[in-house]
Design an enzyme around this catalytic site. Structure first.
Site, PDB file in Angstrom:
ATOM      1  N   ARG A  22       0.834  -1.217   0.000  1.00  0.00           N
ATOM      2  CA  ARG A  22       0.000   0.000   0.000  1.00  0.00           C
ATOM      3  C   ARG A  22       0.866   1.263   0.000  1.00  0.00           C
ATOM      4  NH1 ARG A  22      -3.711  -0.514   4.949  1.00  0.00           N
ATOM      5  NH2 ARG A  22      -1.865  -1.552   5.776  1.00  0.00           N
ATOM      6  N   LYS A  25      -1.107   4.557  -0.808  1.00  0.00           N
ATOM      7  CA  LYS A  25      -1.857   5.083   0.339  1.00  0.00           C
ATOM      8  C   LYS A  25      -0.936   5.884   1.257  1.00  0.00           C
ATOM      9  CE  LYS A  25      -3.957   3.314   4.630  1.00  0.00           C
ATOM     10  NZ  LYS A  25      -5.214   4.085   4.691  1.00  0.00           N
ATOM     11  N   LYS A 118     -21.347   4.360  -4.982  1.00  0.00           N
ATOM     12  CA  LYS A 118     -20.765   3.083  -5.396  1.00  0.00           C
ATOM     13  C   LYS A 118     -20.688   2.963  -6.917  1.00  0.00           C
ATOM     14  CE  LYS A 118     -20.343   1.488  -1.180  1.00  0.00           C
ATOM     15  NZ  LYS A 118     -21.136   0.383  -0.642  1.00  0.00           N
ATOM     16  N   SER A 446     -18.426   3.093  14.926  1.00  0.00           N
ATOM     17  CA  SER A 446     -16.989   3.157  15.196  1.00  0.00           C
ATOM     18  C   SER A 446     -16.571   4.572  15.563  1.00  0.00           C
ATOM     19  CB  SER A 446     -16.202   2.672  13.985  1.00  0.00           C
ATOM     20  OG  SER A 446     -16.455   3.494  12.859  1.00  0.00           O
ATOM     21  N   GLU A 618     -25.950  -1.905  -2.948  1.00  0.00           N
ATOM     22  CA  GLU A 618     -24.774  -2.146  -3.790  1.00  0.00           C
ATOM     23  C   GLU A 618     -24.886  -3.454  -4.568  1.00  0.00           C
ATOM     24  OE1 GLU A 618     -20.554  -3.936  -2.460  1.00  0.00           O
ATOM     25  OE2 GLU A 618     -21.070  -2.005  -1.584  1.00  0.00           O
ATOM     26  N   HIS A 707     -16.660  11.334   5.415  1.00  0.00           N
ATOM     27  CA  HIS A 707     -15.629  11.019   4.443  1.00  0.00           C
ATOM     28  C   HIS A 707     -14.857  12.263   4.001  1.00  0.00           C
ATOM     29  CE1 HIS A 707     -18.142   7.403   4.224  1.00  0.00           C
ATOM     30  NE2 HIS A 707     -17.036   6.792   3.892  1.00  0.00           N
TER      31      HIS A 707
END
Length: 772
Positions: A22, A25, A118, A446, A618, A707
């Site tokens: 990654r 990222k 999506k 979360s 989705e 986001h």
């Protein structure tokens, strides 16, 4: 297969971007934090492109894709390519193209990002283009030309891959302030000259072929849209200074668009021949094939990780040889949707590992099939024999079949999928038990996964921290998260999920029948990567999975703490699911395992239990004719998961970043008491949809876009709440963020939730006395 094609080529539509560790990222997030320069970021990106092309070349791929690499999203890259920069971002893009690009993706404190949703029926998210009657398109082919030249300079045959103009416009939405009934497809004649200019630039840079991806054409399209498609590809093939055009479709059958594209002067057509798209074979034969055109056959599943049945694929390819002038071999779609290399998974049983094919292995399968197509089956006899043995090993494995699980699933009856009381009775019982105010506040589940938490998890795996020490760290984090929520004034709390690495993987690791990978990363959006677990066999729950920490959290507070689970459809959609039985059968097994967990949570004292199903929309089939059957079993397995609880136990669900209009009836059929839904980036559009549909249950349209790093102020959240109240009565409206807070930092989370609670109180206090 006896027929051969001497010219058969192996091609790939797209490849994973992140690198083996990654690296992309890390470089991008380092740039955002000021630790990595723009030049260093671009060097990392160039090196990852070089590595990807080298891997494909070494595997024997004849044409490597260029232009598919992205620093965030390929649809956003297309918006840049055609100059469709929203007005609010133009100043930032003009000042610094890279920072402006990331501002469109993520927003800033001052400017909202583009909406995200999506990519068809995958878990990849794209940035939705914003267009209007005044949109002026301008060509910017710099990225596409530069990456093609990189590949050519390294000795590869490069094939630029672009989002096609029809799909780009069909994915777009009206820009803010534009009438909701504006149809971006009406801008086609304005957009086509820009595409023609980009194609000419790519031709001049050395492109023989350019691939234009049109996955939107596998959906149900109107006669006007099909007519626009025919016009687009007549116009794009008219210039003489252009490359040859390969139009690619994937994810389902091309259907009525097949003869439309076949009737245009394009030189090639790429079709998916896996899953529901196997119908393309019959449609192609019925249409008389593709005389005079190149056919690229997607016979290797680009979205799942099981090895290909080479013999079956060769049979399909042999049939196709009679239907086109040339047949090349590819995966069904871009390999962006699978991890990079299964050879890194050294913790898996070696035999099980041989059942798996990640991107590098799929490239090898493609080249093997192309060689068999060119030279005949004798040339790949060894590969065919090994493949047959691996397929037989998987089919006969004890991992794939558990008689007890199958017997329990077969015994499920209608009463098992229905709550004992209708919603109005449940709602009254829940209000009496919970005693919540109007506009109750909560979060989705979360809280930030801090560096300290990730370090503790890594230390546990490495043996630097024992289990007791790790659990102490988790307990301390839960207490801290609860204390913050109580101080802030949230009404229904969560324990923050510090023990969970991922909302699917965490459960998969505790369920029999799943396999976990260590390096199976797949891009979800931007720099967000997930490791989908592998659903390999029959599913059961050996022991409770969440009860311990949920009960611990509830013991720390008098306020209700939600039990948090991932729903059965999402457990399938965000896993690499077995392909040897119907999805509905697998979903029922997962639902029964989760039902046991829901019942145990209730027995331990949970009064509110949330079962997240963000993937239900989705996974909706792309063709309308296939949707009723899917939604019937998808809503049934949700009810099977949740229907065993008492009337006064409140069941929540959550969905995010989907088009909700297609599933409002299904949302009702799920029979959840409360649904929290992403809504902030779409300006509460879902609230209006729910109001028009007369949705009868409680709902929490998100008022904080998690986001983006933006911190919404109290006035902004209050304005969104008042907009929601235009369609949703106050007694049925909840106040919550769009999604979980795992990826955000504590500084922005604290401020955002404080503003959210303050806005809820402000709006609550402004309600008429009769409502309150």
């Amino acid at each position: 297969m006896t027929s051969t094609s001497a010219a058969a080529r192996a091609i790939v539509y797209g490849y994973p971007r992140q690198g083996p560790d990654r690296e992309l990222k890390k470089a991008i997030e380092g740039y955002w934090k000021g630790r990595v320069s723009a030049d260093a970021l671009h060097r990392t990106a160039a090196e990852l492109r070089r590595q990807a092309w080298q891997q494909l070349g070494d595997a024997g791929v004849d044409e490597v894709p260029t232009g598919d690499f992205s620093l965030y999203d390929h649809v956003l890259d297309t918006s840049v390519m055609v100059g469709a920069i929203p007005a609010r971002h133009r100043e930032a893009v003009a000042a610094d193209a890279l920072d402006g690009y990331f501002a469109m993706a993520r927003g800033t404190q001052q400017v909202a990002p583009l909406e995200m949703t999506k990519w068809f029926d995958t878990n990849y998210h794209y940035l939705v283009p914003e267009l209007g009657p005044d949109t002026v398109f301008t060509a910017d082919s710099a990225k596409q030309v530069a990456e093609l030249r990189e590949a050519l300079a390294l000795g590869h045959t490069g094939r630029p891959v672009l989002v096609g103009p029809i799909t780009y416009l069909l994915l777009a939405k009206p820009a803010p302030g534009v009438a909701a009934d504006f149809r971006p497809i009406t801008l086609l004649d304005r957009l086509l000259p820009v595409y023609a200019e980009v194609l000419a630039d790519l031709k001049a840079a050395g492109a023989e072929w350019v691939q234009l991806d049109e996955p939107a054409l596998v959906q149900d399209r109107t006669p006007a849209e099909l007519s626009a498609t025919a016009r687009a590809y007549r116009d794009l093939t008219a210039p003489t200074d252009r490359p040859k055009l390969l139009v690619a479709s994937y994810f389902d059958r091309l259907g009525e668009a097949l003869p439309v594209l076949a009737g245009t002067p394009i030189e090639g057509l790429a079709l998916d021949f896996t899953g529901p798209a196997t119908a393309n074979l019959f449609d192609l034969a019925a249409a008389g094939g593709l005389p005079g055109k190149r056919l690229v056959a997607g016979v290797v599943d680009g979205r799942n990780i099981w090895i290909n049945d080479l013999a079956t694929s060769l049979s399909t390819l042999g049939t196709l040889l009679d239907l086109a002038d040339g047949v090349d071999v590819a995966a069904s779609c871009s390999l962006l949707h699978v991890p990079l290399d299964s050879r890194a998974e050294r913790d898996l049983d070696p035999q099980v590992a041989r059942w798996l094919a990640f991107a590098r292995q799929k490239a090898a399968e493609i080249t093997t099939l192309a060689r068999g197509l060119r030279q005949g089956t004798d040339a790949i006899a060894a590969e065919l024999a090994a493949n047959r043995a691996d397929l037989a090993s998987r089919a006969g494995s004890a991992l794939t079949r558990d008689p007890a699980v199958r017997a329990r699933a077969a015994a499920v009856g209608d009463a098992d999928t229905r709550r004992a009381q209708p919603y109005p009775q449940r709602a009254a019982a829940q209000r009496a038990r919970l005693g919540l105010p109007l506009l109750p506040t909560t979060t989705i589940g979360s809280f930030p996964q801090t560096t300290e938490l990730r370090t503790a998890r890594a230390d546990l795996r490495a043996g630097r921290l024992d289990a007791a020490g790790y659990e102490q760290r988790i307990a301390a984090e839960i207490r801290e998260v609860l204390a913050f929520q109580e101080k802030t004034g949230l009404d229904v709390l969560v324990h923050g999920e510090p023990e969970r690495n991922d909302m699917v993987q965490y459960f998969a690791e505790q369920l029999s029948g799943y396999l976990a990978t260590r390096y199976g990363w797949v891009q979800s959006y931007g720099t967000r990567y997930v490791r989908p677990p592998v659903l390999a066999g029959d599913i059961s729950r050996p022991e409770p999975m969440t009860v311990r920490w949920t009960s611990y959290a509830q013991a720390q507070t008098d306020r209700p703490v939600k039990g948090m689970l991932t729903g059965p459809v999402t457990m399938l959609a965000w896993s690499f699911v077995r392909d040897d039985q119907p999805l509905a059968e697998t979903a029922r097994q997962v639902a029964l395992a989760l039902r046991d967990e829901v019942n145990d949570l209730e027995a331990s004292g949970s009064s509110v239990i949330q079962v997240d199903e963000p993937a239900l929309r989705e996974t909706l089939p792309l063709r309308a004719a296939d949707r009723a059957e899917y939604l019937a079993w998808a809503t049934e397995v949700f009810r099977l998961t949740t229907s065993g609880v008492r009337a006064d136990t409140q069941i929540h669900t959550h969905m995010c970043y989907v088009e909700f209009g297609d599933i409002l009836t299904a949302l009702d059929d799920m029979d959840a008491d409360v649904s929290s839904l992403e809504a902030a980036r779409s300006h509460l559009e879902v609230a209006r949809q729910l109001a028009r549909a007369g949705y009868p249950r409680e709902v929490g349209p998100g008022v904080y876009d998690i986001h983006s790093p933006r911190v919404p102020d109290t006035d902004e959240v209050a304005a969104l709440l008042r907009r929601a109240l235009d369609g949703i009565p106050a007694e049925r409206l909840w106040v919550n963020p769009d999604c979980g807070l795992k990826t955000r930092g504590w500084t922005e989370v604290r401020a955002s939730l404080e503003h959210l609670v303050a806005a809820a109180r402000e709006v609550r206090d402004s309600l008429p006395d009769t409502t309150a």
